[in-house]
Scaffold this motif. Structure first.
Motif, PDB file in Angstrom:
ATOM      1  N   MET B  72      -7.369 -14.567 -14.021  1.00 53.80           N
ATOM      2  CA  MET B  72      -5.966 -14.219 -14.275  1.00 53.80           C
ATOM      3  C   MET B  72      -5.033 -15.137 -13.489  1.00 53.80           C
ATOM      4  N   ILE B  73      -5.403 -15.430 -12.244  1.00 55.35           N
ATOM      5  CA  ILE B  73      -4.541 -16.301 -11.436  1.00 55.35           C
ATOM      6  C   ILE B  73      -4.560 -17.729 -11.999  1.00 55.35           C
ATOM      7  N   VAL B  74      -5.738 -18.189 -12.427  1.00 61.08           N
ATOM      8  CA  VAL B  74      -5.823 -19.529 -13.027  1.00 61.08           C
ATOM      9  C   VAL B  74      -4.938 -19.596 -14.273  1.00 61.08           C
ATOM     10  N   ALA B  75      -4.996 -18.552 -15.100  1.00 59.48           N
ATOM     11  CA  ALA B  75      -4.182 -18.545 -16.322  1.00 59.48           C
ATOM     12  C   ALA B  75      -2.694 -18.595 -15.973  1.00 59.48           C
ATOM     13  N   TRP B 492       7.240 -17.194 -19.673  1.00 57.09           N
ATOM     14  CA  TRP B 492       5.950 -17.280 -18.964  1.00 57.09           C
ATOM     15  C   TRP B 492       5.191 -15.952 -19.077  1.00 57.09           C
ATOM     16  N   ILE B 493       5.861 -14.845 -18.752  1.00 58.38           N
ATOM     17  CA  ILE B 493       5.155 -13.548 -18.804  1.00 58.38           C
ATOM     18  C   ILE B 493       4.831 -13.169 -20.242  1.00 58.38           C
ATOM     19  N   GLY B 494       5.710 -13.537 -21.174  1.00 62.31           N
ATOM     20  CA  GLY B 494       5.484 -13.193 -22.578  1.00 62.31           C
ATOM     21  C   GLY B 494       4.227 -13.862 -23.112  1.00 62.31           C
ATOM     22  N   ARG B 495       4.011 -15.120 -22.745  1.00 56.88           N
ATOM     23  CA  ARG B 495       2.855 -15.851 -23.260  1.00 56.88           C
ATOM     24  C   ARG B 495       1.546 -15.269 -22.749  1.00 56.88           C
ATOM     25  N   LEU B 496       1.579 -14.770 -21.502  1.00 60.10           N
ATOM     26  CA  LEU B 496       0.336 -14.292 -20.887  1.00 60.10           C
ATOM     27  C   LEU B 496       0.199 -12.769 -20.941  1.00 60.10           C
ATOM     28  N   GLU B 497       1.119 -12.128 -21.670  1.00 62.30           N
ATOM     29  CA  GLU B 497       1.116 -10.671 -21.775  1.00 62.30           C
ATOM     30  C   GLU B 497       1.255 -10.011 -20.406  1.00 62.30           C
ATOM     31  N   ILE B 498       2.065 -10.553 -19.572  1.00 70.39           N
ATOM     32  CA  ILE B 498       2.631  -9.988 -18.327  1.00 70.39           C
ATOM     33  C   ILE B 498       1.619  -9.791 -17.198  1.00 70.39           C
ATOM     34  N   ILE B 499       0.503  -9.118 -17.473  1.00 71.45           N
ATOM     35  CA  ILE B 499      -0.368  -8.678 -16.376  1.00 71.45           C
ATOM     36  C   ILE B 499      -0.901  -9.838 -15.517  1.00 71.45           C
ATOM     37  N   PRO B 500      -1.416 -10.941 -16.096  1.00 69.20           N
ATOM     38  CA  PRO B 500      -1.884 -12.029 -15.223  1.00 69.20           C
ATOM     39  C   PRO B 500      -0.808 -12.551 -14.274  1.00 69.20           C
ATOM     40  N   VAL B 501       0.439 -12.587 -14.742  1.00 71.45           N
ATOM     41  CA  VAL B 501       1.530 -13.069 -13.880  1.00 71.45           C
ATOM     42  C   VAL B 501       1.748 -12.092 -12.727  1.00 71.45           C
ATOM     43  N   LEU B 502       1.719 -10.800 -13.033  1.00 75.53           N
ATOM     44  CA  LEU B 502       1.895  -9.798 -11.966  1.00 75.53           C
ATOM     45  C   LEU B 502       0.743  -9.867 -10.974  1.00 75.53           C
ATOM     46  N   VAL B 503      -0.454 -10.081 -11.489  1.00 78.07           N
ATOM     47  CA  VAL B 503      -1.625 -10.201 -10.594  1.00 78.07           C
ATOM     48  C   VAL B 503      -1.444 -11.408  -9.672  1.00 78.07           C
ATOM     49  N   MET B 504      -0.995 -12.528 -10.240  1.00 79.74           N
ATOM     50  CA  MET B 504      -0.802 -13.727  -9.419  1.00 79.74           C
ATOM     51  C   MET B 504       0.301 -13.504  -8.379  1.00 79.74           C
ATOM     52  N   LEU B 505       1.408 -12.917  -8.795  1.00 85.90           N
ATOM     53  CA  LEU B 505       2.512 -12.699  -7.858  1.00 85.90           C
ATOM     54  C   LEU B 505       2.086 -11.743  -6.746  1.00 85.90           C
ATOM     55  N   THR B 507      -0.908 -11.337  -5.593  1.00 86.54           N
ATOM     56  CA  THR B 507      -1.821 -12.066  -4.700  1.00 86.54           C
ATOM     57  C   THR B 507      -1.047 -13.003  -3.779  1.00 86.54           C
ATOM     58  N   VAL B 508      -0.071 -13.698  -4.357  1.00 87.28           N
ATOM     59  CA  VAL B 508       0.723 -14.641  -3.547  1.00 87.28           C
ATOM     60  C   VAL B 508       1.499 -13.887  -2.474  1.00 87.28           C
ATOM     61  N   PHE B 509       2.141 -12.796  -2.861  1.00 81.79           N
ATOM     62  CA  PHE B 509       2.930 -12.035  -1.887  1.00 81.79           C
ATOM     63  C   PHE B 509       2.033 -11.399  -0.831  1.00 81.79           C
ATOM     64  N   GLN B 510       0.865 -10.956  -1.273  1.00 81.50           N
ATOM     65  CA  GLN B 510      -0.074 -10.333  -0.334  1.00 81.50           C
ATOM     66  C   GLN B 510      -0.526 -11.352   0.716  1.00 81.50           C
ATOM     67  N   ARG B 511      -0.889 -12.555   0.224  1.00 79.71           N
ATOM     68  CA  ARG B 511      -1.316 -13.618   1.147  1.00 79.71           C
ATOM     69  C   ARG B 511      -0.171 -14.043   2.058  1.00 79.71           C
ATOM     70  N   GLY B 512       1.036 -14.034   1.506  1.00 78.92           N
ATOM     71  CA  GLY B 512       2.191 -14.457   2.292  1.00 78.92           C
ATOM     72  C   GLY B 512       2.707 -13.374   3.223  1.00 78.92           C
ATOM     73  N   GLY B 513       2.080 -12.207   3.172  1.00 80.12           N
ATOM     74  CA  GLY B 513       2.476 -11.117   4.064  1.00 80.12           C
ATOM     75  C   GLY B 513       3.693 -10.356   3.583  1.00 80.12           C
ATOM     76  N   LEU B 514       4.129 -10.630   2.337  1.00 84.72           N
ATOM     77  CA  LEU B 514       5.313  -9.936   1.826  1.00 84.72           C
ATOM     78  C   LEU B 514       4.949  -8.635   1.119  1.00 84.72           C
ATOM     79  N   TYR B 515       3.659  -8.442   0.912  1.00 90.90           N
ATOM     80  CA  TYR B 515       3.208  -7.271   0.166  1.00 90.90           C
ATOM     81  C   TYR B 515       2.026  -6.681   0.915  1.00 90.90           C
ATOM     82  N   ALA B 516       2.126  -5.450   1.322  1.00 85.62           N
ATOM     83  CA  ALA B 516       1.078  -4.847   2.153  1.00 85.62           C
ATOM     84  C   ALA B 516      -0.195  -4.640   1.354  1.00 85.62           C
TER      85      ALA B 516
END
Lengths: 69, 516
Positions: B72-75, B492-505, B507-516
């Motif tokens: 999902m993140i690769v997509a 971007w979200i429309g092409r990927l049907e939203i969920i992969p983009v949310l998964v990537m975001l 993950t990014v926020f989690q790694r960046g410490g912005l998301y617990a």
């Protein structure tokens, strides 16, 4: 040398609907389009285009009519 | 770099390599049209993603195969980077003309091309192309160099099938991982047991249909360059045009009607095309999605025709049929070709609100899953409708009753039906949520009183559904920066049907410490 050994041809034959008529149409498509580009709109190119589409549509119907037999 | 990041880096690298390859192929068009001023720009554009992609692939070649999360993140990341790097030809060609290229003759700068000297406009165009949306930052497409006309078309053609599908087809590697990536790009059905074989067959079908579509449009009266471009963007249901007023430029009944079956072909799933080419024509009506493509297009077009003729702007039944049928099919297949513009008749933005909303509903649903279309897809709409009926009717049965939900010939038990219903409902809720949020943002960003709520709702649905029909809001000057960024996100979200983009975001926020 076998046709299947040619680089592009072999990939076209390997993919798709496993049918030599459709494979041939795929390989001839660019040739017809290049002819149209080079010769412009003329009776010859129009006949070629109609023939190409006629073979495609006719063969789909033929495959459907003979499906399963 | 951790194992997960290496896996993602390696696969995104492959996608960037493929993108660079597409740009190199496009050099042929530059040479054929003698646009030598665009050559350095195109080559530099190719070298950048190719170099980065090659580096990533070689550096992390031995990384693990992707799991579902990685896929999902690769997509999501792959499509984002393709949108970003795919903007380079627009940006660099525009700057080449702006500054002039030594030795070769450079044409005069035009307002249309100058818009791409702004990187945001170039990224918008690229993302719109690859996601198959078709909203554009150009004022007059016919003023663009042939190289850029081709790059817009080519990006939509490739994006229609999917950049990951392309990567898998031409840069396939042995071992696992391809299936995960294939499924992460909103695809699930396979033609053959092997994913590589499946994607090669998809491209085989797509290329064959493209040749057929080019010849059909040419026979209908379109010049060959227009036929090549419009066949590619019509079949991929992208909708970019090379003329100022989209298909309305030709103002030809034959061309309008020739494009309808081409757009419909693009909205039918590739596995069904494969079966039809094998001779199993029953799939036209036995496959649930294909049957509904025709039912839904017919009903929607008939409704729109009625609205446009009996209460709308067209005076003859044929004019209402011509424009209503074309615009509904164009919207519902998520193509976005436009025949209803002020230059030839009445622009969609000036249609009555109920007619605009009918077209919006068409964009919302889209065509069959596994095809080139956007929207929530017919199968999800049907799953939701059948699921709601199933849930409501449960009250009328005794608790001991054994029930099955039947979808496309599959008899689902309680657990499976709940799972499928929930998945469809989640996508639906997310789709509507982002649609509403985007509408709010646009209403705040656009000058007050310039556009009506149906206009804004229509445009946001068009961006998110990857349709590309416009009520007149999108343009280099008419759409403010915040609106362009919002639409980039929606495409971007429309092409990927939203969920992969949310998964990537996440993950990014989690790694960046912005998301617990």
């Amino acid at each position: 040398m076998n046709l299947d050994d040619l680089p592009v041809v072999s990939q076209v034959f390997e993919s798709g609907a496993d049918d030599r008529v459709f494979d041939s149409l795929l390989l001839l498509g660019p040739v017809v389009i290049v002819l149209i580009v080079l010769l412009g709109r003329s009776l010859l190119t129009a006949v070629l285009a109609v023939f190409y589409l006629g073979v495609f549509c006719g063969y789909v119907v033929y495959r459907g009519a003979t499906f399963g037999s | 770099m951790s194992g997960a990041a290496a896996t993602i880096g390696r696969d995104v690298g492959r996608i960037l390599e493929a993108l660079g390859g597409l740009m190199i192929v496009s050099v042929l068009v530059t040479l054929a049209w003698g646009e030598y001023f665009a050559l350095p720009a195109l080559l530099v554009s190719a070298v950048v993603p190719l170099g980065i992609g090659r580096f990533l692939y070689r550096r992390y070649r031995s990384a693990d195969a992707p799991g579902r999360l990685h896929g999902m993140i690769v997509a999501a990341a792959g499509w984002l980077f393709v949108g970003l790097f795919g903007s380079l030809p627009f940006l660099l060609v525009a700057w080449s003309v702006e500054l002039g290229v030594p030795i070769v003759s450079t044409p005069q700068q035009t307002a249309t091309l100058a818009a791409f000297t702004n990187p945001l406009n170039a990224i918008f165009e690229s993302m719109s192309g690859f996601t198959g949306t078709g909203l554009t930052m150009t004022d007059d497409e016919s003023a663009l160099p042939r190289t850029l006309q081709w790059w817009r078309t080519f990006s939509e053609w490739v994006g229609g099938v999917g950049v990951i599908v392309l990567t898998t087809a031409i840069l396939s590697r042995p071992g696992s991982g391809s299936l995960t990536l294939y499924e992460s790009e909103a695809r699930s059905e396979k033609i053959h047991p092997s994913v590589v074989s499946t994607v090669r067959t998809i491209w085989w079908i797509f290329i064959l249909f493209t040749f057929g579509a080019i010849l059909t449009l040419w026979l209908a009266g379109m010049p060959i360059w227009g036929a090549i471009n419009h066949a590619m963007t019509g079949l991929s249901t992208g909708g970019f045009s090379i003329t100022d007023n989209s298909i309305a430029t030709y103002d030809s009944v034959a061309i309008d009607f020739a494009l309808i079956p081409i757009m419909l072909l693009g909205s039918i799933a590739f596995p069904v095309h494969y079966l039809i080419l094998q001779g199993d024509l029953r799939n036209f009506y036995s496959d649930l999605q294909t049957r509904w493509v025709f039912l839904y297009m017919s009903t929607g077009s008939a409704l729109l025709w009625g609205l446009l003729y009996f209460a709308g702007p067209y005076e003859t039944p044929f004019a209402a049929l011509r424009y209503g049928l074309f615009q509904f099919v164009s919207a519902a297949t998520c193509t976005g070709f436009q025949t209803a513009v002020d230059a030839t008749n009445v622009a969609i933005g000036r249609w009555p609100s109920y007619a605009q909303l009918t077209v919006t509903f068409g964009m919302f649903v889209g065509g069959a899953a596994g095809s080139t279309v956007g929207g929530i897809k017919i199968i999800r709409g049907l799953t939701l409708a059948k699921g709601i009926r199933y849930q409501i009717s449960e009250v009328f049965y005794p608790e001991s009753a054994v029930r099955r939900l039947v979808i496309n010939g599959r008899r689902l038990n309680d657990e499976a039906s709940s799972r499928e219903f929930m998945e469809a409902a989640i996508v639906f809720v997310l789709w509507v949520t982002f649609l509403v949020v985007g509408t709010f943002v646009l209403l705040l960003a656009l000058p007050a009183d310039d556009y009506t709520l149906p206009n804004v709702f229509f445009e946001v649905a068009s961006a998110q559904g990857n349709v590309g029909l416009s009520s007149g809001i999108t343009g280099p000057d008419s759409l403010p920066t915040i609106g362009k960024v919002t639409f980039l996100f929606h495409m971007w979200i429309g092409r990927l049907e939203i969920i992969p983009v949310l998964v990537m975001l996440r993950t990014v926020f989690q790694r960046g410490g912005l998301y617990a």
